[in-house]
Design a protein around this motif. Structure first.
Motif, PDB file in Angstrom:
ATOM      1  N   UNK A   1       0.823  -1.217   0.000  1.00 55.79           N
ATOM      2  CA  UNK A   1       0.000   0.000   0.000  1.00 55.79           C
ATOM      3  C   UNK A   1       0.854   1.263   0.000  1.00 55.79           C
ATOM      4  N   UNK A   2       2.036   1.196   0.600  1.00 56.67           N
ATOM      5  CA  UNK A   2       2.889   2.381   0.692  1.00 56.67           C
ATOM      6  C   UNK A   2       3.215   2.931  -0.692  1.00 56.67           C
ATOM      7  N   UNK A   3       3.615   2.054  -1.603  1.00 56.09           N
ATOM      8  CA  UNK A   3       3.966   2.497  -2.959  1.00 56.09           C
ATOM      9  C   UNK A   3       2.724   2.914  -3.738  1.00 56.09           C
ATOM     10  N   UNK A   4       1.652   2.161  -3.610  1.00 53.52           N
ATOM     11  CA  UNK A   4       0.431   2.481  -4.356  1.00 53.52           C
ATOM     12  C   UNK A   4      -0.161   3.819  -3.932  1.00 53.52           C
ATOM     13  N   UNK A   5      -0.058   4.134  -2.663  1.00 55.50           N
ATOM     14  CA  UNK A   5      -0.576   5.417  -2.173  1.00 55.50           C
ATOM     15  C   UNK A   5       0.146   6.574  -2.850  1.00 55.50           C
ATOM     16  N   UNK A   6       1.457   6.465  -2.996  1.00 55.89           N
ATOM     17  CA  UNK A   6       2.235   7.531  -3.643  1.00 55.89           C
ATOM     18  C   UNK A   6       1.803   7.698  -5.091  1.00 55.89           C
ATOM     19  N   UNK A   7       1.561   6.596  -5.790  1.00 59.55           N
ATOM     20  CA  UNK A   7       1.121   6.673  -7.193  1.00 59.55           C
ATOM     21  C   UNK A   7      -0.240   7.352  -7.284  1.00 59.55           C
ATOM     22  N   UNK A   8      -1.165   6.960  -6.426  1.00 58.95           N
ATOM     23  CA  UNK A   8      -2.491   7.575  -6.459  1.00 58.95           C
ATOM     24  C   UNK A   8      -2.438   9.053  -6.077  1.00 58.95           C
ATOM     25  N   UNK A   9      -1.597   9.409  -5.130  1.00 59.63           N
ATOM     26  CA  UNK A   9      -1.458  10.816  -4.758  1.00 59.63           C
ATOM     27  C   UNK A   9      -0.946  11.641  -5.942  1.00 59.63           C
ATOM     28  N   UNK A  10      -0.003  11.082  -6.679  1.00 63.54           N
ATOM     29  CA  UNK A  10       0.497  11.786  -7.863  1.00 63.54           C
ATOM     30  C   UNK A  10      -0.619  12.000  -8.876  1.00 63.54           C
ATOM     31  N   UNK A  11      -1.490  11.005  -9.023  1.00 61.60           N
ATOM     32  CA  UNK A  11      -2.605  11.148  -9.945  1.00 61.60           C
ATOM     33  C   UNK A  11      -3.637  12.160  -9.471  1.00 61.60           C
ATOM     34  N   UNK A  12      -3.933  12.144  -8.187  1.00 62.67           N
ATOM     35  CA  UNK A  12      -4.933  13.076  -7.647  1.00 62.67           C
ATOM     36  C   UNK A  12      -4.486  14.530  -7.757  1.00 62.67           C
ATOM     37  N   UNK A  13      -3.176  14.757  -7.682  1.00 63.54           N
ATOM     38  CA  UNK A  13      -2.676  16.125  -7.763  1.00 63.54           C
ATOM     39  C   UNK A  13      -2.742  16.696  -9.168  1.00 63.54           C
ATOM     40  N   UNK A  14      -3.003  15.861 -10.165  1.00 61.23           N
ATOM     41  CA  UNK A  14      -3.129  16.349 -11.538  1.00 61.23           C
ATOM     42  C   UNK A  14      -4.543  16.825 -11.862  1.00 61.23           C
ATOM     43  N   UNK A  15      -5.488  16.607 -10.955  1.00 65.06           N
ATOM     44  CA  UNK A  15      -6.885  16.995 -11.209  1.00 65.06           C
ATOM     45  C   UNK A  15      -7.088  18.445 -10.777  1.00 65.06           C
ATOM     46  N   UNK A  16      -7.535  19.314 -11.661  1.00 62.83           N
ATOM     47  CA  UNK A  16      -7.775  20.716 -11.291  1.00 62.83           C
ATOM     48  C   UNK A  16      -8.883  20.842 -10.245  1.00 62.83           C
ATOM     49  N   UNK A  17      -8.676  21.703  -9.266  1.00 66.81           N
ATOM     50  CA  UNK A  17      -9.678  21.893  -8.215  1.00 66.81           C
ATOM     51  C   UNK A  17     -10.957  22.524  -8.773  1.00 66.81           C
ATOM     52  N   UNK A  18     -10.841  23.232  -9.894  1.00 66.96           N
ATOM     53  CA  UNK A  18     -12.019  23.894 -10.466  1.00 66.96           C
ATOM     54  C   UNK A  18     -13.100  22.893 -10.876  1.00 66.96           C
ATOM     55  N   UNK A  19     -12.691  21.686 -11.246  1.00 61.69           N
ATOM     56  CA  UNK A  19     -13.681  20.675 -11.634  1.00 61.69           C
ATOM     57  C   UNK A  19     -14.577  20.313 -10.464  1.00 61.69           C
ATOM     58  N   UNK A  20     -13.972  20.167  -9.285  1.00 59.30           N
ATOM     59  CA  UNK A  20     -14.774  19.833  -8.106  1.00 59.30           C
ATOM     60  C   UNK A  20     -15.664  21.004  -7.699  1.00 59.30           C
ATOM     61  N   UNK A  21     -15.154  22.209  -7.853  1.00 59.71           N
ATOM     62  CA  UNK A  21     -15.966  23.384  -7.518  1.00 59.71           C
ATOM     63  C   UNK A  21     -17.171  23.480  -8.439  1.00 59.71           C
ATOM     64  N   UNK A  22     -16.965  23.239  -9.732  1.00 62.99           N
ATOM     65  CA  UNK A  22     -18.080  23.282 -10.677  1.00 62.99           C
ATOM     66  C   UNK A  22     -19.078  22.166 -10.394  1.00 62.99           C
ATOM     67  N   UNK A  23     -18.572  20.986 -10.054  1.00 59.62           N
ATOM     68  CA  UNK A  23     -19.464  19.866  -9.753  1.00 59.62           C
ATOM     69  C   UNK A  23     -20.268  20.131  -8.489  1.00 59.62           C
ATOM     70  N   UNK A  24     -19.641  20.755  -7.492  1.00 58.62           N
ATOM     71  CA  UNK A  24     -20.355  21.075  -6.254  1.00 58.62           C
ATOM     72  C   UNK A  24     -21.458  22.096  -6.513  1.00 58.62           C
ATOM     73  N   UNK A  25     -21.186  23.045  -7.388  1.00 59.32           N
ATOM     74  CA  UNK A  25     -22.214  24.038  -7.735  1.00 59.32           C
ATOM     75  C   UNK A  25     -23.390  23.386  -8.459  1.00 59.32           C
ATOM     76  N   UNK A  26     -23.124  22.332  -9.185  1.00 59.53           N
ATOM     77  CA  UNK A  26     -24.192  21.606  -9.888  1.00 59.53           C
ATOM     78  C   UNK A  26     -24.918  20.633  -8.970  1.00 59.53           C
ATOM     79  N   UNK A  27     -24.482  20.543  -7.714  1.00 60.45           N
ATOM     80  CA  UNK A  27     -25.165  19.680  -6.756  1.00 60.45           C
ATOM     81  C   UNK A  27     -24.642  18.259  -6.691  1.00 60.45           C
ATOM     82  N   UNK A  28     -23.457  18.003  -7.250  1.00 56.74           N
ATOM     83  CA  UNK A  28     -22.900  16.648  -7.243  1.00 56.74           C
ATOM     84  C   UNK A  28     -22.386  16.292  -5.849  1.00 56.74           C
ATOM     85  N   UNK A  29     -22.801  15.153  -5.336  1.00 59.93           N
ATOM     86  CA  UNK A  29     -22.347  14.665  -4.042  1.00 59.93           C
ATOM     87  C   UNK A  29     -20.934  14.073  -4.169  1.00 59.93           C
TER      88      UNK A  29
END
Length: 311
Positions: A187-215
């Motif tokens: 899990x130690x190595x896999x967590x680092x890989x997933x963290x690298x992937x999550x950091x590539x997602x723009x925060x604006x996408x989540x903000x727009x989804x939250x405004x649209x009511x996405x849970x």
């Protein structure tokens, strides 16, 4: 103006293509220092990987026991592999172990990575803490886990029949202890890989989804997972390949026991090839195992990358 005219004339002269080609060849040619850095690695790889593989393939067609004389036996070793119940049991255990460990590793790692990627205190500190298992020697930690499963756990969970005795001596459930150790470290190595992937997602996408009511679950299903699907592919392929070759956790916890219930393919190759007088036979087993892992990995890439395209 004169300089421009001269440049135009020189570019249209008959020798211009030759000069241009010479310039391109000089700029594209790597400095000799790069070759001096690459060749030692290539030679070392060939000496310690490619050459042993070729030697193993050669001996897989013989009856070489690891010492003394030998003779060619053709495909006898390969034919006998498919008749050997111990070999088939080792392959069955390895695949069962690898599938369960891969699923648990990626589910736990992704959940932890999502938590670490959130706005929590001391996030960098916790990233370091979760990576510690990957840098620890697995055999040392394995003996710690062995003491835990054989001494501490029976005392803590004495009221539960499964854990009242040493689970490592249980022929049916000993493999779950190996899964726990292997997943804990992987899990130690896999967590680092997933963290690298999550950091590539723009925060604006989540903000727009939250405004649209996405849970949160809808955001994960429609934004997070599709955008980290490439990282998911890498983790799944590496996890399954690594778990199919499991060796150290088994040696530390059960050494293949009770009996041969937790004997993996790699452990069987090591035992038979280096101490059991079956060098050629297990060399053939290693060749088959290499082919199996290659086919499985290519199949995973084909299926998972097709899913990436669907996203």
């Amino acid at each position: 103006m004169t300089t421009v005219t001269q440049a135009v004339r020189s570019s249209t002269s008959p020798d211009a293509p030759k000069r241009a080609g010479r310039v391109r060849s000089e700029t594209s040619r790597a400095p000799s220092a790069y070759y001096w850095m690459v060749w030692p690695a290539v030679i070392a790889f060939a000496a310690f990987h490619t050459l042993p593989v070729i030697v193993s393939i050669f001996f897989s067609f013989t009856n070489y026991p690891g010492y003394g004389a030998w003779n060619f036996v053709g495909l006898s070793n390969y034919i006998n592999l498919f008749k050997d119940e111990r070999i088939l049991q080792a392959y069955g255990f390895s695949f069962l172990f690898a599938v369960f460990a891969t699923i648990l590793t990626n589910v736990i790692s992704l959940a932890v990575a999502l938590g670490l990627n959130a706005k929590i205190r001391a996030r960098e500190f916790w990233r370091g803490v979760y990576f510690v298992p990957y840098v620890l020697a697995i055999l040392v930690i394995g003996y710690v886990f062995q003491f835990f499963f054989s001494n501490s756990l029976p005392k803590i969970l004495s009221g539960i029949p499964l854990f009242a005795d040493n689970i490592l001596t249980n022929e049916t459930w000993a493999w779950t202890a190996i899964v726990a150790l292997a997943v804990w470290q992987a899990c130690a190595f896999s967590i680092i890989i997933y963290l690298a992937g999550l950091q590539t997602i723009p925060a604006e996408l989540y903000e727009a989804a939250a405004l649209d009511g996405a849970k949160p679950w809808r955001q994960f299903r429609s934004i997070t997972f599709p955008l980290i699907s490439a990282f998911f592919t890498i983790n799944v392929v590496l996890s399954l390949k690594g778990f199919l070759q499991v060796f150290d956790p088994i040696v530390a916890l059960t050494n293949g026991g009770p009996g041969t219930s937790t004997e993996s393919v790699t452990l069987l190759i090591f035992r038979g090839g280096f101490s059991g007088g079956e060098f050629a036979y297990q060399a053939a087993n290693a060749v088959i195992f290499f082919i199996v892992i290659t086919v499985v990995s290519l199949f995973q890439f084909r299926v998972l990358q097709r899913r990436e395209a669907d996203f």
